[in-house]
Scaffold this motif. Structure first.
Motif, PDB file in Angstrom:
ATOM      1  N   ASN A   1       0.816  -1.214   0.000  1.00 34.64           N
ATOM      2  CA  ASN A   1       0.000   0.000   0.000  1.00 34.64           C
ATOM      3  C   ASN A   1       0.846   1.259   0.000  1.00 34.64           C
ATOM      4  O   ASN A   1       0.307   2.358   0.131  1.00 34.64           O
ATOM      5  CB  ASN A   1      -0.939   0.017   1.222  1.00 34.64           C
TER       6      ASN A   1
ATOM      7  N   TYR B   1      -8.850  -3.766  -8.457  1.00 31.49           N
ATOM      8  CA  TYR B   1      -7.393  -3.632  -8.310  1.00 31.49           C
ATOM      9  C   TYR B   1      -6.721  -3.453  -9.667  1.00 31.49           C
ATOM     10  O   TYR B   1      -5.696  -2.786  -9.758  1.00 31.49           O
ATOM     11  CB  TYR B   1      -6.814  -4.834  -7.572  1.00 31.49           C
TER      12      TYR B   1
ATOM     13  N   ARG C   1      -3.307  -1.684  -8.607  1.00 35.89           N
ATOM     14  CA  ARG C   1      -2.752  -2.226  -7.367  1.00 35.89           C
ATOM     15  C   ARG C   1      -2.076  -3.550  -7.689  1.00 35.89           C
ATOM     16  O   ARG C   1      -2.404  -4.217  -8.661  1.00 35.89           O
ATOM     17  CB  ARG C   1      -3.845  -2.412  -6.321  1.00 35.89           C
TER      18      ARG C   1
ATOM     19  N   TRP D   1      -3.677  -7.946  -3.932  1.00 39.84           N
ATOM     20  CA  TRP D   1      -4.919  -8.657  -4.210  1.00 39.84           C
ATOM     21  C   TRP D   1      -4.925 -10.016  -3.526  1.00 39.84           C
ATOM     22  O   TRP D   1      -5.945 -10.429  -2.962  1.00 39.84           O
ATOM     23  CB  TRP D   1      -5.130  -8.819  -5.717  1.00 39.84           C
TER      24      TRP D   1
END
Length: 126
Positions: A34, A94, A99, A104
């Motif tokens: 993140n 995602y 991401r 995930w």
């Protein structure tokens, strides 16, 4: 619908989530994926809202599996919901948010475990 089983299922997923996202399991990797530590919110608000969402999920799962599901069917339903609906939906989001696949796996894996745990709880005590 047995309110006590719903509360047990919600509490179990809440506890598994605490372990899943702790430094003991995937917390460090989740923070890294993140981009660092997530912003701080008031713990009562964060944990209260998280438990409320766990409770909503447990109520919906109770409606889905019915009052007395067989154990194998309840766990199978949990896997289908966790992997096939929740994790797959995260996968769509995602991809558009760009991401990582690893993030995930962590988030989708938690929800797969959450709903399979719901299946265990409802299958044993439903």
């Amino acid at each position: 619908m047995n309110v006590w089983i719903v509360l047990l299922a919600a509490a179990s997923s809440f506890l598994v989530g605490g372990l899943w996202y702790s430094p003991v399991l995937f917390g460090k990797a989740w923070n890294r994926e993140n981009g660092g530590a997530v912003g701080e919110g008031h713990p009562a608000k964060v944990f209260g809202a998280s438990f409320a969402f766990s409770l909503v999920s447990a109520v919906c799962f109770a409606v889905l599996v019915g009052p007395s599901p067989e154990f194998a069917a309840a766990v199978r339903t949990g896997a289908l919901v966790g992997i096939g609906l929740v994790a797959a939906s995260f996968g769509i989001n995602y991809q558009f948010a760009q991401r990582s696949f690893r993030l995930w796996l962590i988030d989708g894996g938690y929800h797969a475990a959450q709903f399979m745990l719901f299946g265990v709880v409802f299958g044993l005590w439903g």
